[in-house]
Design a protein around this motif. Structure first.
Motif, short mmCIF file in Angstrom:
data_model
loop_
_atom_site.label_atom_id
_atom_site.label_comp_id
_atom_site.label_asym_id
_atom_site.label_seq_id
_atom_site.Cartn_x
_atom_site.Cartn_y
_atom_site.Cartn_z
N TYR A 198 32.12 33.83 41.82
CA TYR A 198 31.87 32.63 42.78
C TYR A 198 31.11 31.78 42.02
O TYR A 198 30.03 32.00 41.39
CB TYR A 198 31.25 33.16 44.10
N LYS A 199 31.69 30.46 41.92
CA LYS A 199 30.83 29.27 41.23
C LYS A 199 30.07 28.45 42.07
O LYS A 199 29.35 27.83 41.71
CB LYS A 199 32.07 28.53 40.31
N LYS A 200 30.24 28.67 43.38
CA LYS A 200 29.53 27.95 44.25
C LYS A 200 28.97 29.13 45.30
O LYS A 200 29.70 29.59 46.06
CB LYS A 200 30.48 26.92 45.20
N ILE A 201 27.64 29.00 45.36
CA ILE A 201 27.01 29.92 46.29
C ILE A 201 25.87 29.27 47.17
O ILE A 201 25.14 28.50 46.65
CB ILE A 201 26.13 31.25 45.24
N THR A 216 35.73 23.46 50.29
CA THR A 216 36.86 22.92 49.62
C THR A 216 37.71 24.27 48.98
O THR A 216 38.69 24.32 48.73
CB THR A 216 36.63 21.97 48.50
N GLN A 217 36.79 25.18 48.67
CA GLN A 217 37.47 26.41 48.02
C GLN A 217 36.50 27.61 48.02
O GLN A 217 35.31 27.27 48.92
CB GLN A 217 37.40 26.30 46.47
N PRO A 218 37.07 28.75 48.05
CA PRO A 218 36.39 30.17 48.35
C PRO A 218 34.92 29.95 47.73
O PRO A 218 34.60 29.53 46.48
CB PRO A 218 36.95 31.20 47.78
N HIS A 232 37.77 33.50 52.53
CA HIS A 232 37.30 32.00 52.25
C HIS A 232 35.84 32.05 51.81
O HIS A 232 35.34 31.45 51.16
CB HIS A 232 37.84 31.07 53.18
N VAL A 233 35.07 32.78 52.77
CA VAL A 233 33.71 32.81 52.54
C VAL A 233 33.16 34.42 52.39
O VAL A 233 33.71 35.25 53.07
CB VAL A 233 33.05 32.67 54.07
N HIS A 234 32.48 34.57 51.37
CA HIS A 234 32.24 35.88 50.71
C HIS A 234 30.92 36.14 51.06
O HIS A 234 29.81 35.74 50.27
CB HIS A 234 32.70 36.10 49.18
N LEU A 235 30.53 37.07 51.84
CA LEU A 235 29.23 37.05 52.62
C LEU A 235 28.43 38.50 52.30
O LEU A 235 28.85 39.61 52.29
CB LEU A 235 29.39 36.96 53.98
N ILE A 236 27.19 38.29 51.72
CA ILE A 236 26.32 39.42 51.71
C ILE A 236 25.05 39.28 52.39
O ILE A 236 24.62 38.04 52.67
CB ILE A 236 26.09 39.67 50.10
N ARG A 284 36.94 39.78 45.00
CA ARG A 284 37.01 39.23 43.93
C ARG A 284 37.45 38.07 43.94
O ARG A 284 38.61 37.79 44.67
CB ARG A 284 37.61 39.94 42.99
N SER A 285 36.94 36.96 43.29
CA SER A 285 37.37 35.60 43.16
C SER A 285 38.90 35.46 42.64
O SER A 285 38.77 36.02 41.43
CB SER A 285 36.29 34.63 42.64
N ALA A 286 39.81 34.67 42.89
CA ALA A 286 41.00 34.55 42.28
C ALA A 286 40.79 33.86 41.17
O ALA A 286 41.46 34.09 40.14
CB ALA A 286 41.92 33.67 43.33
N HIS A 287 39.69 33.04 40.93
CA HIS A 287 39.45 32.36 39.59
C HIS A 287 38.66 33.15 38.74
O HIS A 287 38.43 32.75 37.63
CB HIS A 287 38.81 31.11 40.06
N SER A 288 38.30 34.44 39.12
CA SER A 288 37.45 35.25 38.12
C SER A 288 38.02 35.63 36.96
O SER A 288 39.21 36.29 37.23
CB SER A 288 36.73 36.27 38.99
N HIS A 289 37.64 35.59 35.92
CA HIS A 289 38.28 36.31 34.64
C HIS A 289 37.78 37.55 34.08
O HIS A 289 37.97 37.96 32.85
CB HIS A 289 38.15 35.12 33.43
N THR A 290 36.81 38.10 35.10
CA THR A 290 36.41 39.30 34.59
C THR A 290 37.22 40.52 34.59
O THR A 290 37.79 40.70 35.50
CB THR A 290 35.12 39.62 35.57
#
Length: 328
Positions: free
Chosen positions: A169-172, A227-229, A257-261, A320-326
Motif C-alpha cells: 500500500y502506497k497510501k496509508i 480513489t484507490q485501495p 478497498h480498505v485494508h485494515l489492521i 495483497r495490493s494488486a499494484h504490489s510487485h513483491t
C-alpha cells in the motif's frame, strides 16, 4: 503522656528494644521483654494506636487506577491482577476519578497500579517520595518506589505498519488515540520511523479517541478521499470495529478497498468477517505481572522494569495490493 523513651529509661534498655518488645518481636529475649512490659505497666503506658498503625499500617488492599473500565482489555487486565493479589492474600479495588487519588497519600491502600492519565507524573513521584508503592503501565518514571510494566507499543506498531507497507500500500491512514495517551504516542513514534524509511508513500494521520466513534469518523474521511485501495492502521481494535461498522453499508469493502489492521486482539476481532489483522499480547499476563511487581516492591524485593511481548495476528482484513510487485 508516657512515651517509649520513658520506658527505655526505666528498664535501662534502648528505645528500639522497647519497640521490639511492645510489638512482640522475637528479637528480644523473654527476660528483657518481661522487664520492659513490667516497666510499661508500672508507668501506665498506653500505646498510641494512630502512631502504631502509621508505623505498621497494612490494609492488604491494592488499588488499580483506570481511566475507563469498559471494553475487553480492562476486564482481562483486572482478571490477571486479581488472581495474583488474591493468591498472595491481598484484595483488589478498582478506582477511577480525582477523589480516589487520596487513597495513596492517605495510605488506605498498600500500593497502586496506574493506567490512568489523570495522574500527572509529578503527582506520582510526590506520592512515591512519601513511600507509596506504585507500578505504572502508561508512562516511564525513574524512582525506587515506582516500577514500570509497559506494553511493547513500539514493536507492535512497527509490525502493524510494516505489514501494510509489505502488502504494497502506497497510501496509508493512521487513526490515533486520544491526546495525551502514552500508548498512542508510543505507537505513533514507531509509525513515524517506518514512514521516514518509506519516503515514496503517502501517510495521513487521523485524530481518533480509542473508541468506536473515532473509527466511524475516520471511515467517513477515508470514504470522502477514496480513489484507490488504501491501508489503514487503527491504533486500537475498538476504532477498527467502528470503522468496519461505518463502512459496512457503503460500497467500500474491508480487505478489498480498505485494508485494515488494529491493535489489541480483543475478543470481538476474532469473530469479525473478514478476520481483523491486529497486534496481540496477553492482557491477563500484563495485569498479573503488574500485580506481581507491586507485591514485590511492597515486600522490599528488588524489581526490574518489564515489557509485555507483542505479536502480529494475520487476518483477511488486509490482502495483497494488486499494484504490489513483491514476490512471495
Amino acid at each position: 503522656m508516657v512515651s517509649i523513651k520513658d520506658i527505655a529509661k526505666k528498664a535501662g534498655v534502648s528505645i528500639s528494644t522497647v519497640s521490639y518488645a511492645l510489638n512482640g518481636s522475637d528479637k528480644v529475649t523473654d527476660e528483657t521483654s518481661t522487664k520492659i512490659l513490667a516497666a510499661a505497666k508500672e508507668l501506665n503506658y498506653v500505646p498510641n494506636a494512630a502512631a502504631r498503625s502509621l508505623k505498621k499500617r497494612e490494609s492488604k488492599i491494592i488499588g488499580a487506577f483506570l481511566t475507563d473500565f469498559k471494553g475487553d482489555v480492562y476486564g482481562e487486565l483486572l482478571g490477571g491482577m486479581k488472581e495474583v493479589c488474591n493468591a498472595q492474600g491481598y484484595d483488589l479495588i478498582v478506582c477511577s476519578g480525582k477523589q480516589s487519588h487520596r487513597m495513596l497519600p492517605e495510605k488506605m491502600i498498600d500500593g497502586a497500579i496506574i493506567l490512568d492519565q489523570t495522574f500527572t507524573s509529578e503527582e506520582l513521584v510526590r506520592y512515591a517520595d512519601r513511600n507509596s508503592k506504585i507500578v505504572v503501565l502508561d508512562r516511564e518514571l525513574g524512582h525506587p518506589n515506582i516500577n514500570q510494566v509497559l506494553l511493547d507499543n513500539k514493536a507492535g506498531a512497527t509490525l502493524a505498519t510494516e505489514y501494510l507497507v509489505d502488502k504494497g500500500y502506497k497510501k496509508i491512514y493512521v487513526v490515533t488515540g486520544p491526546d495525551g495517551s502514552f500508548d498512542s504516542m508510543q505507537r505513533m513514534k514507531a509509525v513515524k520511523l517506518v514512514a521516514d524509511r518509506n519516503e515514496d508513500m503517502e501517510w495521513i494521520e487521523i485524530a481518533g479517541d480509542f473508541m468506536k466513534s473515532g473509527g466511524e469518523r475516520a471511515a467517513d474521511q477515508i470514504r470522502r478521499e477514496y480513489t484507490q485501495p488504501v491501508g489503514v492502521f487503527c491504533l486500537n481494535d475498538e476504532m477498527a470495529i467502528g470503522l468496519c461498522d461505518r463502512l459496512s453499508d457503503t460500497e467500500l469493502q474491508i480487505g478489498k478497498h480498505v485494508h485494515l489492521i488494529g491493535f489489541d486482539n480483543i475478543e470481538l476481532a476474532r469473530y469479525m468477517q473478514p478476520r481483523l489483522a491486529t497486534i496481540d499480547y496477553s492482557k491477563r499476563k500484563w495485569g498479573a505481572l503488574a500485580a506481581e511487581q507491586l507485591l514485590k516492591i511492597i515486600a522490599g524485593d528488588k524489581v526490574e522494569n518489564e515489557r509485555i511481548y507483542v505479536s502480529l495476528v494475520d487476518g483477511d482484513s488486509v490482502t495483497r495490493s494488486a499494484h504490489s510487485h513483491t514476490h512471495e
